[in-house]
Write an enzyme that holds these catalytic residues in place. Sequence first.
Site, PDB file in Angstrom:
ATOM      1  N   HIS A  83       0.816  -1.217   0.000  1.00 48.29           N
ATOM      2  CA  HIS A  83       0.000   0.000   0.000  1.00 48.29           C
ATOM      3  C   HIS A  83       0.852   1.271   0.000  1.00 48.29           C
ATOM      4  CE1 HIS A  83       0.098  -0.027   4.555  1.00 48.29           C
ATOM      5  NE2 HIS A  83       0.060   1.269   4.365  1.00 48.29           N
ATOM      6  N   ASP A 219       1.105  -7.651   2.459  1.00 51.89           N
ATOM      7  CA  ASP A 219       1.195  -6.225   2.123  1.00 51.89           C
ATOM      8  C   ASP A 219       2.655  -5.778   1.935  1.00 51.89           C
ATOM      9  OD1 ASP A 219       0.803  -3.525   1.810  1.00 51.89           O
ATOM     10  OD2 ASP A 219      -0.507  -3.308   3.544  1.00 51.89           O
ATOM     11  N   SER A 627       3.947   2.290   8.426  1.00 51.74           N
ATOM     12  CA  SER A 627       3.732   1.324   7.358  1.00 51.74           C
ATOM     13  C   SER A 627       5.041   1.081   6.642  1.00 51.74           C
ATOM     14  CB  SER A 627       2.728   1.867   6.357  1.00 51.74           C
ATOM     15  OG  SER A 627       1.450   1.517   6.769  1.00 51.74           O
TER      16      SER A 627
HETATM   17  N1  ARG Z   1      -4.686   0.227   7.452  1.00 48.50           N
HETATM   18  C1  ARG Z   1      -3.365   0.201   6.889  1.00 48.50           C
HETATM   19  C2  ARG Z   1      -2.779   1.611   6.905  1.00 48.50           C
HETATM   20  O1  ARG Z   1      -3.242   2.443   7.604  1.00 48.50           O
HETATM   21  C3  ARG Z   1      -3.373  -0.419   5.538  1.00 48.50           C
HETATM   22  C4  ARG Z   1      -4.007   0.383   4.465  1.00 48.50           C
HETATM   23  C5  ARG Z   1      -3.996  -0.260   3.103  1.00 48.50           C
HETATM   24  N2  ARG Z   1      -5.014  -1.269   2.938  1.00 48.50           N
HETATM   25  C6  ARG Z   1      -6.292  -1.018   2.567  1.00 48.50           C
HETATM   26  N3  ARG Z   1      -7.140  -2.002   2.498  1.00 48.50           N
HETATM   27  N4  ARG Z   1      -6.705   0.194   2.256  1.00 48.50           N
HETATM   28  O2  ARG Z   1      -2.104   2.080   6.042  1.00 48.50           O
HETATM   29  N1  GLU Z   2      -1.189   1.314   7.614  1.00 48.43           N
HETATM   30  C1  GLU Z   2      -0.640   2.469   8.275  1.00 48.43           C
HETATM   31  C2  GLU Z   2       0.219   3.380   7.396  1.00 48.43           C
HETATM   32  O1  GLU Z   2      -0.050   3.607   6.252  1.00 48.43           O
HETATM   33  C3  GLU Z   2       0.223   2.031   9.382  1.00 48.43           C
HETATM   34  C4  GLU Z   2      -0.550   1.305  10.292  1.00 48.43           C
HETATM   35  C5  GLU Z   2      -1.063   2.155  11.385  1.00 48.43           C
HETATM   36  O2  GLU Z   2      -1.581   3.270  11.208  1.00 48.43           O
HETATM   37  O3  GLU Z   2      -0.889   1.599  12.425  1.00 48.43           O
HETATM   38  O4  GLU Z   2       1.169   3.971   7.842  1.00 48.43           O
END
Ligand code: ARG
Ligand code: GLU
Length: 696
Positions: A83, A219, A627
């Site tokens: 991502h 990921d 991330s």
């Molecule tokens: N929650 C994670 C973050 O904050 C992963 C985001 C990417 N995945 C998604 N299904 N949008 O970045």
């Molecule tokens: N998925 C989040 C990011 O893009 C990191 C995970 C979080 O926020 O803990 O940085």
Amino acid sequence: MKFLKFLLLFITIQVSAQQGGMWIPSLLEGMNETEMTNLGSKLTAKDIYDVNNSSLKDAIGHFNGGCTSEVISDKGLILTNHHCGFGQIQSHSSLENDYLKDGFWAMSLDEELPNEGLYIEFIVRIEDVTSQVLAGITDSMTEKEKQSLIDRNSNTYQKTVAKEAWQDTKVKSFYEGNQYFLFVTERFEDIRLVGAPPTSIGKFGSDTDNWVFPRHTGDFSMFRIYADANNRPAKYSKDNKPYKPKHFLPVSLDGVEEGDFTMVFGFPGTTSEYLPAVAIQHITEEFNPTNIAIREAALKVIDAKMKESDAVRIKYASKQARIANAWKKWIGENLGIKKSDAVAKRRAFEATFTKALKEKNLEDKYGNILPEFDNLYKDFGPINIKRRNFVEVFLVTNELMQMTFRAYQMEEAIKADPENFEKAKARLVGTLQGIHKNYDADVDKGVFNNVMPFYNKNVQTSIYDKTAFTNLDQALKLLEGNAKEVLKKLNKDVAYQYAKPMITEFYNTIDKAYQEKNQPITALQTKYMTALMEALPNARYFPDANSTLRVTYGQVRGYSPRDAVYYNPVSYLDGVVEKYVPGDYEFDVPEKLLELHKNKDYGQYADSNGKVPVCFLGTNHTTGGNSGSPAIDAYGNLVGLNFDRVWEGTMSDMNYDPEICRNIMVDLRYVLFIVDKYAGATHLIDEMKLVHPKKK
Ligand code: ARG
Ligand code: GLU
């Protein structure tokens, strides 16, 4: 007796609080080193951060300012999240070469794909510059005077800092402006895409599984840093060579089990751990709900259209992910705050603080802080919501309104000084081209229809039929001619006419009032931090995240999300197959992966139980920006790739609670399994250093 009770309370706080916190890597000696050792680490503070010798920090790069990445070979191979590389993968994708859908693997260096604008930045060294930055600051100064002196001091000091010609410096505020640190940095700008799994692996489970456990997402994506002939940062050139890093992370094939030490090293973006209860209340009861509602309205349209058309799916992939990600996080945050009774706990803590002020005779100095917060938030709440609704509608969800907003900024710049015309126009052209690269007027119109009511009941969808902005050529035609002609044409555009009064109101009243009411809150927050440290000096304070390099540590741990339910900390490939739904938008799986699973063709990547681990949980305190951060084992090897948190624990941005706050990492063996067995990119495996720290 009273003292004993206090002592006991203090000891339990110390023990349970041994985890949590995002620490400054140059200051780990002492408390942090001891805590890490107690959690099972074999690393010294110097292994992690050293100015004179290579150390772990030399392998950690800030990925495009928003994510983290790490070097995993002596040829500058970079690992980060799928991502995080999503925008780049998307930009190389088309209906013919659908790398989002099918994945991408460069089988040799010359197949690696350059990415304009992408950069990775390393930290050369960190210095405490508090005394230099705060020199001459007095209590009698206004906030504005203070800030301008701080800026001047910091600029003056940066000019004197010893550094190489290709390096940069920046100064950042810590502990709400109570401390300042200088960073010497090195930024690489020739970063090429090496590999990415198909979205069905890299984003397996999509929005349904986002922010939750059990999780089964691979990921990750891979890039490579290229440097000039002297191994220094350089713009893209075909003559550049793979970067030779000062340090790269070996990869452990031994994995982790519950209770193992892990450390996450990266660039967390923003946290607010020292908010008063009234602020947490405002955020969860007012701010989050309005954001959630607007994004839900936008997603209703975008999601449906993406499912209908592959062209729309490719165009809106990044945008949808961005909108949906925070939307779901806010829902989880509210859940966690409620479940953990965070507001009441914060009020109880505030009572302790108030009592300490009394005992230490600090009431005159700091006694007004908490009542003042209550007052200020009463005033700030409504305007914050109003402003936020504007931002969500005009700058986050609807692109036609965003284009008119940028056009307004051009008009204002020209009005301020006609000399600005060419520059302001060029900026707007850039914005329009950027938006139209991935634009579908029909989708945008649907979004407009759904989100505008949150800001203005006068929803005129008909502007979409007549405006020039929904078509790039026509929009650019608006900008032909001299300044006067351009402004005349612009002001005749129906969408511009519709939006302009709202944008004017935003600048002249809403944003102005917001700034006025926010500034005293920021100043009070600084004072509150000072007061906390003075009134309760033995507590364990870590600075809020501010996009600088930090270390957080903990252990591999499961958790209990609700009564009678316990989540094991490790998920396996078997779980991917359990979730598999043929043809599904979120849970489909490539044939090849199913085959590898059926034949148990796992190579060296299975756990001792014969299964391939996919994700695992830890108590590391992470946030957005972490991330792509490496999860490092007790010996300094790479075992995981951080990418998310569990739903109930996303409140850790305001309220880290070791009971339910968990970060989610991809097990590095799953990464290797996909690269090797699924993609056949064995040359990448050969390039890495695989180790067996547990089988010495
Ligand atoms: N929650 C994670 C973050 O904050 C992963 C985001 C990417 N995945 C998604 N299904 N949008 O970045
Ligand atoms: N998925 C989040 C990011 O893009 C990191 C995970 C979080 O926020 O803990 O940085």
